[in-house]
Design an enzyme around this catalytic site. Structure first.
Site, PDB file in Angstrom:
ATOM      1  N   GLU A 234       0.782  -1.233   0.000  1.00 56.05           N
ATOM      2  CA  GLU A 234       0.000   0.000   0.000  1.00 56.05           C
ATOM      3  C   GLU A 234       0.810   1.277   0.000  1.00 56.05           C
ATOM      4  O   GLU A 234       0.306   2.335   0.410  1.00 56.05           O
ATOM      5  CB  GLU A 234      -0.924   0.015   1.218  1.00 56.05           C
ATOM      6  CG  GLU A 234      -0.226   0.109   2.580  1.00 56.05           C
ATOM      7  CD  GLU A 234       0.053  -1.230   3.224  1.00 56.05           C
ATOM      8  OE1 GLU A 234       0.237  -1.278   4.453  1.00 56.05           O
ATOM      9  OE2 GLU A 234       0.075  -2.244   2.498  1.00 56.05           O
TER      10      GLU A 234
ATOM     11  N   GLU B  45      -5.698  -2.482  -0.920  1.00 66.82           N
ATOM     12  CA  GLU B  45      -4.604  -1.501  -0.918  1.00 66.82           C
ATOM     13  C   GLU B  45      -5.119  -0.069  -0.883  1.00 66.82           C
ATOM     14  O   GLU B  45      -4.506   0.797  -0.244  1.00 66.82           O
ATOM     15  CB  GLU B  45      -3.697  -1.710  -2.130  1.00 66.82           C
ATOM     16  CG  GLU B  45      -3.107  -3.105  -2.264  1.00 66.82           C
ATOM     17  CD  GLU B  45      -2.533  -3.648  -0.952  1.00 66.82           C
ATOM     18  OE1 GLU B  45      -1.905  -2.863  -0.205  1.00 66.82           O
ATOM     19  OE2 GLU B  45      -2.722  -4.838  -0.674  1.00 66.82           O
TER      20      GLU B  45
END
Length: 941
Positions: free
Chosen positions: A321, A355
Site C-alpha cells: 500500500e 490496498e
C-alpha cells in the site's frame, strides 16, 4: 556511471572516521543512554552506545531528503540521505536503522542560519540490531534541530524486500531489468539510513537519478527533470505528506501506463511492462471506482494528487500500500479479458480494494507499533468486502467473507496462536504478525462489531477515529476509546453522534447492556487469543447458554479463565426474526416466549465463535438440512458444516454425526456450503494418504464423488453464469477430474487434445481450463507441451493454471525438476516457488519430495523470503500440516530443533508440530469409525 561499493575497515575508509582510541575517549565522556557494562560491540570493536532493539524516543525525524542513483547494469546504487531531526533530550549520539549499506561519509550540522558547516562524525555499526550510531563531536541540545547527512552505496537486493532487482523477459527473449522497493515492515533501512519504526513519521523529498530510457516513479508526482550528466537524468518528486518509512517507495523501469481521473480530480494510473499494457484496463476502472467510494464512505478526501498502481514482475506478497504508489504482483493487478478466470477478476478487485483502503487505514492513520498491525490489516481486509459489495455487486463478495473467519479459526484454535494485539520486538517477530489472525480475524471481529451496532453507527465511529488521528499513530485502545458510549443496535441519533449514557433499551434480557461499552467488549476479542465455543441446551422455553474456550487438544473440563463479550444472534422454529443479545458472563439463560423444535445461533456467521447444540439439537438441525435445507441461508448452511466438524476435533460431536450432516450436500447447489463441505472432507482422505490407508482412502474418495455427482453432472463446460456459479464450476470439475471421475476425465482429455493440436490456439472456456490442463499434464507429452506454452504466455492466470497442472503429475522426476526450476527462478519465477512447493506437497506422489526440498534448501529459503515471513510460514505449514504419524512428527520436530536461531522458535514451527499432534490424535480416535460409517453410507448414497 558504474561503481562498486567500498567495504573497508572503518579506520581506513575515510578521514572522517577517527581512530579507535579517539572513539574510546569520546565514548567515555558522553551521556550513553541505554548503555551498561554489557554494551554491545560495534563492527570495529568499539562499544556501541545503544543496547535496545527499539530506537530512542527522544530524537525524531521531521524531513528526509533522499537521492537515489541506481545502476541497472551493475545492479548497485548510490544514495545520499539528509535527515532533519529534533532532539528532545540532551545526547551525544543518534541511533538510526541501516542494513547492508556501505556508509562512506557522514556529517552533522545544527539547523540554523549561522550554522551551515557540516562536521564529519563517527559512524558505528551494530548489524545484529540493524542499527548505526552517529557520534556527535559535542552534545546535542534539547529543543534544537539538526541535519544528519549520510552518503552510502549498496547492491540492489536479490531478495523481494528493500530496494531490489526485478526482471522480465520479452516475447523476443530479451531480459530487461528494473528496480523496485518493498519496505514493509522493516526494510526501508536496506535502501536508506532512517528511523525505521512506524511512529517516526516525517515528510520525504525524493530525487532519482536514472538512464534516459527509464522511467522513475515515487509516492508523489514528478515536479521536474534535469540533465545532470551525459546519459543521466535526475527526477525531482514533490514533498510527501507526513508518513512512516515503510510507505516510501520508488521504482525505476521501462513500464508503460494508462490513466484516468476520479470525480475529485485524482489522477489514477496503472503501470506495467509494455507487452501487458492491454491487460491494465480492468484495474484502472476498478481503482477509480473504489477511490471514489472510499472518499465518499470515509468523508475524508484522498490527500495526494495521484494514485499509481504498478504490476511488478517479481513480488513476494500480493500487493503493498505505499502511499500514492501501490505495488502488486502481476496476477493481482492485470486482467486478461481472453484468459483470466472469474476467480481472477474477483481476486484482482479485492486486492485493489484492500490496498486503496490502506490509504486511510494504515497510511493516514498508522498503528504506533507492529503489535497492533491488525489496525492496518484487519481494517483493510474488512473494507475489501464493504467496498466491493457496493461497487461490484455482481461479485457477491458477501458470500465469501465468513470463509475468511473459518480460515482464521484454523490457526486461532491452536495453543500456538496469539492475541490480535501481541507484543513483538525483533524483525522476525514483526513479520510473523502478518498472518491470518491480524488479517482475517481482525476483519471478522470488526464485522461482528458492525453487525451488532449496525452499519451506520459503526461507520460513524470509524470516521471519527480517522478524523481524530489523521497523520498520527494509534494504539488498540485509541480505536475503542473513540467508539465509546455507542447506542444499542439501531438507535443512532439523527445528528450521527453517539447516544448519551443510560439511554433505555428495548431489550428485556437482563444481560443486555443499556449502552455498549465497546472497549470492554472488544478487548475480550483483541487481548486474548482464541475464540469461544458457545454451548446451547434447550429445556422447555429456557435456552441455557455456556461459553468456554475452543481449543484443539484441550480438556474442556479444565477451567481456562477465558471470557468474551459475545454478540449472539439466533432464530427459532417459531420465528425467523433475528434476535440479538450480548453474553458477558460464562453462563446465562434466554427465556423464549414459547417452546420451539429447534434454535439456530450465529446467523449469517456474523459472530467469531462456533456453536454446539446439546442433547438432540444437532439431530434436529441435521434433519432440517436434509428435508428443507433452503430454510437457512447458504452462509448458515456452511457454518453448520464447519461447526459440526470442529466439534468432532474436541470430542463434543461424533464423526458419524458430522458425516451424517454432510450427506445433505447431495441436494446442495450453492458455492459456499459446497466449498465448506470440501474443506472439511478432503483433509480426511489427505490424512489417510500420509498413513498409506489405501482401501479406506479409495472408499472415501468414491463417497465424495457419489455425494456431489448430481452437481458435478449439471456443470456445463462453458463460461456461462454468475461469478459464483463459474467459480463453483471451475473447482468442481477440477476436483472431479483429479478424483478420476471418468465423464469429467474424458471431456477434459477431448478438450486438451483440441488445444494441443491447435498449438494452444483453440479457445478453451476459462472456467474449465484448470481441469483440462490438470488432466493433460498426466502424460509426459502433455506435461512437456504445457511447460513450453508456459514459457511464452503473457497471462498470469494461464501461467498459474499451468503451474497447478504441472504440480499434479505422478512423475516424481518431473515434480523434483519443477521444484528446482521454480526455486532457481529462470523461466518459472522464484516468487512462484512457495505456491508450487505447496501444490507438490498436496500431491500424494510429491509430499515427501516437497518436505525434503524444504529441509535441504532451508538456509537459502529464509535468505530469499525472510525468517518469520508469511511466505515461510505457509511453506512450513503447507509441507507438514497433513502429516499424521508419530514418525512424521518426530522427523519434523528434529529438523526444526536443529535450526536454533534460524527457525526453531518460529510460531509457524510450533503451529506445524501442534497440527501434526492433533492429526495423530484425530486419526487414532476417528479412523475406524469412518471405515465403519463408509460401509453403511454405501447403502444410503
Amino acid at each position: 556511471m558504474a561503481f562498486f561499493p567500498l567495504k573497508l575497515p572503518l579506520k581506513t575508509a575515510s578521514s572522517f572516521f577517527p581512530s579507535l582510541l579517539t572513539i574510546w575517549i569520546m565514548m567515555a565522556s558522553m551521556n550513553c543512554h541505554g548503555m551498561d557494562i554489557n554494551s554491545p560491540k560495534a563492527t570495529n570493536g568499539a562499544p556501541f552506545p545503544w543496547n535496545k532493539m527499539r530506537l530512542p524516543d527522544y530524537i525524531f525525524p521531521v524531513h528526509y531528503d533522499l537521492m537515489i542513483h541506481a545502476n541497472l547494469t551493475t545492479l548497485t546504487f548510490l544514495g545520499t540521505t539528509e535527515i532533519e531531526i529534533t532532539v528532545n533530550q540532551p545526547t551525544s549520539f543518534i541511533i538510526l536503522h541501516s542494513q547492508n549499506l556501505q556508509i562512506t561519509r557522514a556529517t552533522l550540522r545544527e539547523k540554523s542560519q549561522d550554522s551551515t558547516v557540516e562536521q564529519p562524525v563517527t559512524v558505528l555499526e551494530y548489524p545484529p540490531n540493524e542499527q548505526i550510531a552517529i557520534l556527535a563531536n559535542k552534545p546535542l541540545l534539547m529543543g534544537h534541530q539538526y541535519i544528519v547527512k549520510i552518503e552510502y552505496s549498496a547492491f540492489l537486493s536479490e531478495t523481494f524486500h528493500g530496494f531490489y532487482k526485478s526482471s522480465y523477459r520479452t516475447q523476443k527473449g530479451e531480459v530487461r531489468i528494473l528496480a523496485s522497493t518493498q519496505f514493509e515492515p522493516t526494510s526501508a533501512r536496506m535502501a536508506f539510513p532512517c528511523f525505521d519504526e512506524p511512529a517516526f513519521k516525517a515528510k520525504f523529498s525524493v530525487r532519482i537519478r536514472r538512464d534516459p530510457k527509464h522511467l522513475a516513479l515515487s509516492n508523489m508526482p514528478l515536479m521536474k527533470s534535469m540533465n545532470i550528466d551525459e546519459g543521466l537524468i535526475e527526477d525531482y518528486f514533490d514533498v510527501t505528506v507526513k508518513m512512516s518509512t515503510y510507505l516510501v517507495a520508488f521504482i525505476i523501469s521501462d513500464f508503460e501506463s494508462v490513466s484516468k481521473m476520479t470525480k475529485s480530480g485524482i489522477k489514477v494510473s496503472v503501470y506495467t511492462i509494455p507487452e501487458k499494457i492491454n491487460q491494465s484496463g480492468y484495474a484502472l476502472d476498478t481503482a477509480v471506482t473504489l477511490l471514489d467510494f472510499y472518499e465518499d464512505y470515509f468523508n475524508i478526501p484522498y490527500p495526494l494528487p495521484k494514485q499509481d498502481l504498478v504490476a511488478i514482475p517479481d513480488f513476494q506478497s500480493g500487493a503493498m500500500e505505499n502511499w500514492g504508489l501501490t505495488t502488486y504482483r502481476e496476477s493481482g493487478l492485470l486482467y486478461d479479458t481472453e484468459k483470466s478466470s472469474a476467480s481472477s477478476r474477483l481476486g484482482i478487485t479485492m486486492v485493489i480494494a484492500h490496498e486503496l483502503a490502506h490509504q486511510w487505514f494504515g497510511n493516514l492513520v498508522t498503528m504506533e507499533w507492529w503489535n497492533d498491525l491488525w489496525l492496518n490489516e484487519g481494517f483493510a481486509k474488512f473494507m475489501e468486502f464493504v467496498s466491493v459489495n457496493v461497487t461490484h455487486p455482481d461479485l457477491k463478495v458477501e458470500e465469501y467473507f465468513f470463509g475468511k473467519c473459518f480460515q482464521a479459526m484454523e490457526v486461532d484454535a491452536l495453543n500456538s496462536s496469539h492475541p490480535v494485539s501481541t507484543p513483538v520486538e525483533n524483525p522476525a517477530e514483526i513479520r510473523e504478525m502478518f498472518d491470518d489472525v491480524s488479517y482475517e480475524k481482525g476483519a471478522c471481529i470488526l464485522n461482528m462489531l458492525k453487525d451488532y451496532l449496525n452499519a451506520d453507527v459503526f461507520r460513524t465511529g470509524i470516521v471519527q477515529y480517522l478524523r481524530k488521528y489523521s497523520y498520527k499513530n494509534t494504539k488498540n485502545e485509541d480505536l475503542w476509546n473513540t467508539m465509546t458510549n455507542i447506542c444499542p443496535t439501531g438507535d443512532i441519533q439523527k445528528t450521527g453522534e453517539f447516544c448519551p449514557r443510560n439511554q433505555p433499551t428495548s431489550s428485556t434480557l437482563h444481560w443486555s447492556q443499556e449502552v455498549v461499552d465497546v472497549k470492554a467488549m472488544m478487548n475480550t476479542w483483541t487481548l486474548q487469543k482464541g475464540f469461544p465455543l458457545v454451548t446451547v441446551t434447550m429445556k422447555g422455553k429456557n435456552v441455557h447458554i455456556k461459553q468456554e474456550l475452543y481449543r484443539k487438544g484441550v480438556n474442556h473440563s479444565v477451567e481456562t479463565g477465558y471470557l468474551w463479550h459475545i454478540p449472539l444472534s439466533y432464530i427459532t422454529s417459531k420465528s425467523d426474526k433475528v434476535e440479538k443479545v450480548l453474553l458477558r458472563t460464562k453462563t446465562d439463560v434466554i427465556i423464549l416466549p414459547e417452546e420451539v423444535e429447534w434454535i439456530k445461533f450465529n446467523m449469517g456467521m456474523s459472530g467469531y465463535y462456533i456453536v454446539h447444540y446439546e442433547n438432540d439439537g444437532w439431530q434436529s438441525l441435521t434433519g432440517l438440512l436434509k428435508e428443507k435445507h433452503m430454510m437457512f441461508s447458504s452462509n448458515d448452511r456452511a457454518s453448520l458444516i464447519n461447526n459440526a466438524f470442529q466439534l468432532v476435533s474436541i470430542g463434543k460431536l461424533s464423526i458419524e454425526k458430522a458425516l451424517d450432516l454432510s450427506l445433505y450436500l447431495k441436494h446442495e447447489t450453492e458455492i459456499m456450503p459446497v466449498f465448506q463441505g470440501l474443506n472439511e472432507l478432503i483433509p480426511l482422505y489427505k490424512l489417510m494418504e500420509k498413513r498409506d490407508m489405501v482401501d479406506v482412502e479409495t472408499q472415501f474418495k468414491a463417497f465424495l464423488i457419489r455425494l456431489l455427482k448430481n452437481l458435478i453432472d449439471k456443470q456445463t463446460w462453458t463460461d456461462d453464469g454468475s461469478v459464483s456459479q463459474r467459480m463453483l464450476r471451475s473447482q468442481l470439475l477440477l476436483f472431479a477430474c483429479m478424483r478420476e471421475y471418468q465423464p469429467c476425465v474424458q471431456k477434459a482429455e477431448d478438450y486438451f487434445k483440441k488445444w494441443k493440436e491447435s498449438n494452444g490456439n483453440f479457445s478453451l472456456p476459462n472456467d474449465v481450463t484448470s481441469a483440462v490442463f490438470a488432466v493433460g499434464a498426466q502424460t509426459t507429452e502433455g506435461w512437456d507441451f504445457l511447460y513450453r506454452k508456459y514459457q511464452f504466455s503473457l497471462s498470469s492466470t494461464e501461467k498459474n493454471k499451468i503451474e497447478l497442472a504441472l504440480s499434479f503429475s505422478h512423475d516424481k522426476e518431473k515434480l523434483q525438476w519443477l521444484l528446482e526450476q521454480s526455486f532457481e527462478g529462470n523461466i518459472i519465477k522464484t516468487q512462484e516457488f512457495p505456491t508450487i512447493l505447496h501444490y507438490v506437497a498436496r500431491n500424494p506422489k510429491g509430499y515427501l519430495l516437497a518436505w525434503k526440498f524444504l529441509k535441504e534448501n532451508w538456509n537459502k529459503i529464509i535468505e530469499k523470503f525472510e525468517l518469520g515471513s508469511t511466505t515461510v510460514s505457509h511453506m512450513v505449514m503447507g509441507t507438514t500440516n497433513q502429516y499424521s504419524t508419530r514418525e512424521q512428527f518426530e522427523e519434523v520436530q528434529e529438523f526444526f530443533s536443529s535450526l536454533k536461531e534460524k527457525g526453531s522458535q518460529l510460531r509457524c514451527v510450533q503451529q506445524a508440530l501442534e497440527t501434526i499432534k492433533e492429526n495423530i490424535r484425530w486419526m487414532n480416535q476417528n479412523f475406524e469409525k469412518i471405515r465403519v460409517w463408509l460401509q453403511k453410507c454405501h447403502l444410503i448414497l
